[in-house]
Design a protein around this motif. Sequence first.
Motif, PDB file in Angstrom:
ATOM      1  N   VAL A  51      47.018 -23.942 -76.085  1.00 44.65           N
ATOM      2  CA  VAL A  51      46.352 -23.438 -74.881  1.00 44.65           C
ATOM      3  C   VAL A  51      46.076 -21.950 -75.011  1.00 44.65           C
ATOM      4  O   VAL A  51      46.939 -21.187 -75.480  1.00 44.65           O
ATOM      5  N   VAL A  52      44.895 -21.523 -74.567  1.00 45.26           N
ATOM      6  CA  VAL A  52      44.521 -20.110 -74.518  1.00 45.26           C
ATOM      7  C   VAL A  52      44.023 -19.817 -73.107  1.00 45.26           C
ATOM      8  O   VAL A  52      43.070 -20.455 -72.634  1.00 45.26           O
ATOM      9  N   ILE A  53      44.676 -18.886 -72.427  1.00 47.18           N
ATOM     10  CA  ILE A  53      44.263 -18.526 -71.073  1.00 47.18           C
ATOM     11  C   ILE A  53      44.081 -17.015 -70.978  1.00 47.18           C
ATOM     12  O   ILE A  53      44.699 -16.256 -71.725  1.00 47.18           O
ATOM     13  N   SER A  54      43.233 -16.609 -70.062  1.00 49.32           N
ATOM     14  CA  SER A  54      43.014 -15.200 -69.749  1.00 49.32           C
ATOM     15  C   SER A  54      43.471 -14.974 -68.318  1.00 49.32           C
ATOM     16  O   SER A  54      43.105 -15.747 -67.413  1.00 49.32           O
ATOM     17  N   VAL A  55      44.283 -13.944 -68.083  1.00 53.17           N
ATOM     18  CA  VAL A  55      44.867 -13.727 -66.758  1.00 53.17           C
ATOM     19  C   VAL A  55      44.592 -12.302 -66.286  1.00 53.17           C
ATOM     20  O   VAL A  55      44.420 -11.391 -67.090  1.00 53.17           O
ATOM     21  N   ASP A  56      44.565 -12.148 -64.968  1.00 55.57           N
ATOM     22  CA  ASP A  56      44.392 -10.807 -64.386  1.00 55.57           C
ATOM     23  C   ASP A  56      44.506 -10.925 -62.869  1.00 55.57           C
ATOM     24  O   ASP A  56      44.359 -12.007 -62.296  1.00 55.57           O
ATOM     25  N   THR A  57      44.748  -9.786 -62.215  1.00 57.81           N
ATOM     26  CA  THR A  57      44.755  -9.719 -60.759  1.00 57.81           C
ATOM     27  C   THR A  57      43.409  -9.193 -60.281  1.00 57.81           C
ATOM     28  O   THR A  57      42.960  -8.130 -60.731  1.00 57.81           O
ATOM     29  N   LYS A  58      42.750  -9.928 -59.395  1.00 57.00           N
ATOM     30  CA  LYS A  58      41.485  -9.475 -58.831  1.00 57.00           C
ATOM     31  C   LYS A  58      41.759  -8.435 -57.746  1.00 57.00           C
ATOM     32  O   LYS A  58      42.887  -8.282 -57.273  1.00 57.00           O
ATOM     33  N   LYS A  59      40.717  -7.740 -57.336  1.00 57.32           N
ATOM     34  CA  LYS A  59      40.843  -6.724 -56.291  1.00 57.32           C
ATOM     35  C   LYS A  59      41.422  -7.332 -55.020  1.00 57.32           C
ATOM     36  O   LYS A  59      41.028  -8.411 -54.588  1.00 57.32           O
ATOM     37  N   LYS A  60      42.383  -6.613 -54.429  1.00 63.49           N
ATOM     38  CA  LYS A  60      42.996  -7.084 -53.180  1.00 63.49           C
ATOM     39  C   LYS A  60      41.947  -7.107 -52.072  1.00 63.49           C
ATOM     40  O   LYS A  60      41.077  -6.248 -51.996  1.00 63.49           O
ATOM     41  N   GLU A  61      42.033  -8.110 -51.202  1.00 64.67           N
ATOM     42  CA  GLU A  61      41.072  -8.298 -50.125  1.00 64.67           C
ATOM     43  C   GLU A  61      41.776  -8.232 -48.775  1.00 64.67           C
ATOM     44  O   GLU A  61      42.939  -8.631 -48.643  1.00 64.67           O
ATOM     45  N   LEU A  62      41.058  -7.729 -47.754  1.00 65.00           N
ATOM     46  CA  LEU A  62      41.560  -7.723 -46.387  1.00 65.00           C
ATOM     47  C   LEU A  62      41.188  -9.037 -45.707  1.00 65.00           C
ATOM     48  O   LEU A  62      40.052  -9.512 -45.823  1.00 65.00           O
ATOM     49  N   ILE A  63      42.152  -9.618 -44.996  1.00 69.59           N
ATOM     50  CA  ILE A  63      41.910 -10.863 -44.280  1.00 69.59           C
ATOM     51  C   ILE A  63      41.681 -10.528 -42.803  1.00 69.59           C
ATOM     52  O   ILE A  63      42.529  -9.933 -42.140  1.00 69.59           O
ATOM     53  N   GLY A  64      40.527 -10.885 -42.308  1.00 72.11           N
ATOM     54  CA  GLY A  64      40.169 -10.588 -40.931  1.00 72.11           C
ATOM     55  C   GLY A  64      38.664 -10.443 -40.799  1.00 72.11           C
ATOM     56  O   GLY A  64      37.903 -10.662 -41.754  1.00 72.11           O
ATOM     57  N   ASN A  65      38.224 -10.042 -39.636  1.00 71.58           N
ATOM     58  CA  ASN A  65      36.797  -9.900 -39.380  1.00 71.58           C
ATOM     59  C   ASN A  65      36.320  -8.526 -39.865  1.00 71.58           C
ATOM     60  O   ASN A  65      35.938  -7.651 -39.085  1.00 71.58           O
ATOM     61  N   TYR A  66      36.378  -8.345 -41.187  1.00 71.61           N
ATOM     62  CA  TYR A  66      36.025  -7.068 -41.789  1.00 71.61           C
ATOM     63  C   TYR A  66      34.813  -7.238 -42.706  1.00 71.61           C
ATOM     64  O   TYR A  66      34.556  -8.325 -43.236  1.00 71.61           O
ATOM     65  N   LYS A  67      34.121  -6.139 -42.910  1.00 73.68           N
ATOM     66  CA  LYS A  67      32.925  -6.166 -43.739  1.00 73.68           C
ATOM     67  C   LYS A  67      33.280  -6.501 -45.181  1.00 73.68           C
ATOM     68  O   LYS A  67      34.246  -5.985 -45.738  1.00 73.68           O
ATOM     69  N   ASN A  68      32.470  -7.371 -45.767  1.00 74.76           N
ATOM     70  CA  ASN A  68      32.600  -7.707 -47.184  1.00 74.76           C
ATOM     71  C   ASN A  68      31.320  -7.278 -47.877  1.00 74.76           C
ATOM     72  O   ASN A  68      30.218  -7.528 -47.367  1.00 74.76           O
ATOM     73  N   ALA A  69      31.441  -6.615 -49.000  1.00 73.27           N
ATOM     74  CA  ALA A  69      30.272  -6.068 -49.691  1.00 73.27           C
ATOM     75  C   ALA A  69      29.303  -7.175 -50.071  1.00 73.27           C
ATOM     76  O   ALA A  69      29.687  -8.316 -50.334  1.00 73.27           O
ATOM     77  N   GLY A 118      44.339 -14.610 -61.024  1.00 71.19           N
ATOM     78  CA  GLY A 118      43.558 -15.667 -61.658  1.00 71.19           C
ATOM     79  C   GLY A 118      44.064 -16.049 -63.027  1.00 71.19           C
ATOM     80  O   GLY A 118      44.554 -15.215 -63.788  1.00 71.19           O
ATOM     81  N   ILE A 119      43.927 -17.323 -63.347  1.00 74.88           N
ATOM     82  CA  ILE A 119      44.179 -17.862 -64.683  1.00 74.88           C
ATOM     83  C   ILE A 119      42.920 -18.584 -65.109  1.00 74.88           C
ATOM     84  O   ILE A 119      42.463 -19.517 -64.400  1.00 74.88           O
ATOM     85  N   TYR A 120      42.340 -18.191 -66.231  1.00 72.68           N
ATOM     86  CA  TYR A 120      41.105 -18.805 -66.699  1.00 72.68           C
ATOM     87  C   TYR A 120      41.365 -19.500 -68.028  1.00 72.68           C
ATOM     88  O   TYR A 120      41.823 -18.884 -68.992  1.00 72.68           O
ATOM     89  N   ASP A 121      41.110 -20.805 -68.082  1.00 68.33           N
ATOM     90  CA  ASP A 121      41.247 -21.606 -69.300  1.00 68.33           C
ATOM     91  C   ASP A 121      39.953 -21.476 -70.091  1.00 68.33           C
ATOM     92  O   ASP A 121      38.909 -22.013 -69.690  1.00 68.33           O
ATOM     93  N   THR A 122      39.998 -20.779 -71.203  1.00 68.40           N
ATOM     94  CA  THR A 122      38.775 -20.469 -71.943  1.00 68.40           C
ATOM     95  C   THR A 122      38.144 -21.706 -72.568  1.00 68.40           C
ATOM     96  O   THR A 122      36.925 -21.764 -72.716  1.00 68.40           O
ATOM     97  N   LYS A 155      37.971 -11.876 -70.598  1.00 64.45           N
ATOM     98  CA  LYS A 155      37.049 -12.978 -70.322  1.00 64.45           C
ATOM     99  C   LYS A 155      37.104 -13.409 -68.865  1.00 64.45           C
ATOM    100  O   LYS A 155      36.098 -13.856 -68.299  1.00 64.45           O
ATOM    101  N   ILE A 156      38.261 -13.293 -68.223  1.00 65.99           N
ATOM    102  CA  ILE A 156      38.372 -13.733 -66.838  1.00 65.99           C
ATOM    103  C   ILE A 156      37.477 -12.909 -65.911  1.00 65.99           C
ATOM    104  O   ILE A 156      37.039 -13.388 -64.866  1.00 65.99           O
ATOM    105  N   GLU A 157      37.178 -11.670 -66.309  1.00 66.52           N
ATOM    106  CA  GLU A 157      36.358 -10.806 -65.463  1.00 66.52           C
ATOM    107  C   GLU A 157      34.946 -11.344 -65.321  1.00 66.52           C
ATOM    108  O   GLU A 157      34.411 -11.416 -64.211  1.00 66.52           O
TER     109      GLU A 157
END
Length: 559
Positions: free
Chosen positions: A183-201, A230-234, A321-323
């Motif tokens: 198995v080969v996987i690519s891992v990383d933490t994505k940008k943290k997001e606010l949960i609520g009625n907030y503007k999303n780009a 995230g975990i991405y299975d290449t 690669k996960i990016e």
Amino acid sequence: MGSPEGAEAVLAAKFKTLLPHLDERQRRLAIGAEARSLGHGGIRLVARAAGVQEGTVSRGVAELELGQAPLGRVRRAGGGRKKATELDPGLLPALLALVEPDERGDPMSPLRWTTKSTRKLAAELTRQGHRVSADTVGNLLREEGFSLQANAKTVEGAQHPDRDAQFRYLNEQARDHRDAGDVVISVDTKKKELIGNYKNAGQEWRPAQQPVQVDTHDFPGQAGKAIPYGIYDTAANTGWVSIGTDHDTAAFAVASIRRWWQARGRHDYPQARRLLITADAGGSNGYRTRGWKTHLADLARETDLEITVCHLPPGTSKWNKIEHRLFSHITMNWRGRPLTSHEVMLQTLAATTSRTGLTVHAELDSGQYPTGIQISDEAIAALPITRHRFHGDWNYTLHPASHPPHPDPARQDRPPADACALITRHTLEHPDLTGMTRQQLSDLTRTLIPGLEERREQARHAARGGPRRVARGTGRKPTLTPADQILATILYLRKLAPQELLGQLFNTTAMTISRAVKDVRPLLESHGARIPASTARFRTPADVARFLTLGNIKIKSAC
């Protein structure tokens, strides 16, 4: 006449044929008549088609409506207001001096440290005696080829000298695992997001003038938060995203990998015995993070997997690669959409796909992952870890209980007590260090020694200012023999170690190594000997000793 675009094209063709044959008054009346016949919006349409100002068209309409004779006037050739640059020849050079100080490095420019808007430029030019408006400044800048420009992210900064070698090594490891069915996987933490009625780009299609209404202020302390790991299975082109609600720690990162393996990995790869993880150099899965290695060791023991980690070199996280195979599609899928709840986020993640068949599974992880947990030196030393011969800080393997590291003390990842004592000249001639066989090294040394000795004799003759006074072979012996000088130069050109370390290995000083390189390098070039760089890098004698004693992981030769 059809659509506005079609009408404009018809008018432009008519004006191109007719207007050159008319004088100024006739042109103004002609375009004014066309604008009157079109009704509302005709002035703007005619102005674009004729390539004139809307004020000119309005003036033609007004003259037609007044009906007075004579209608307007005819300006003789060369009449009318002169250009600002003609009235003030120094205006344009003064303007360029204000907008180009960064290229010329003018530290005295009055606008060097302020925003160069047309209003501020006009005010500064007026202060200098060039009376000009902001609109004229904008027109002059456009005529000179200027436009409003944003910053472009193109400069990478200083890159690590082993960046390319690490990518080659990482690709070799990935190819080896895939070919073996592991198995080969690519891992990383994505940008943290606010949960609520907030503007999303971003933007999405909605009825005109009806945007989604969101809160005017984003207060992270009052909003819920989501940490997507995230975990991405290449190989399978599948993604797994764990949404954390506490902290982005090493424990959370490994827990996400564990959840993926239990739910998907072990079913998709029932015969796998090894797992390769490619990760960034920093963050919760950074190569300096002790908790990352500790929790991975626990995962290896639980799953009976041999877990190998290859980190991307510093400053290259966007090449993971996960990016561009997972996170980029997620960002596009939820652009312009407020993430009002964790459920909305999970549903949006699960709906993410791509033209290449990407599928994504998302789960919420509401576990607690406290920060500030300390890992002792003893705990790190006890880990079942083997650091690879090439950049053991970036590349290492954690062994399960059923496959512990080799028990031979000579193969442990601990530096020998006296590394220099174990390293002899014979060991420094090892093909993995020199990039050539011992016979090739011996032949090259015999070829270069006569020229090296002759070069040394010429240098001493110049220093003495005359012929030698004692017989050759007598007097003070050189610190390094010619053969040692050649060997040290080859190791240095291979980029294996700095001159300070080579001085320790040859029992001399860095200055002596520097002089040897200065003498030997021209001889190598004159004989056409090319010394390629190695993929190994050493900082201490212990690194060299470990490289020569660890044999369980093969690296690509740099010959």
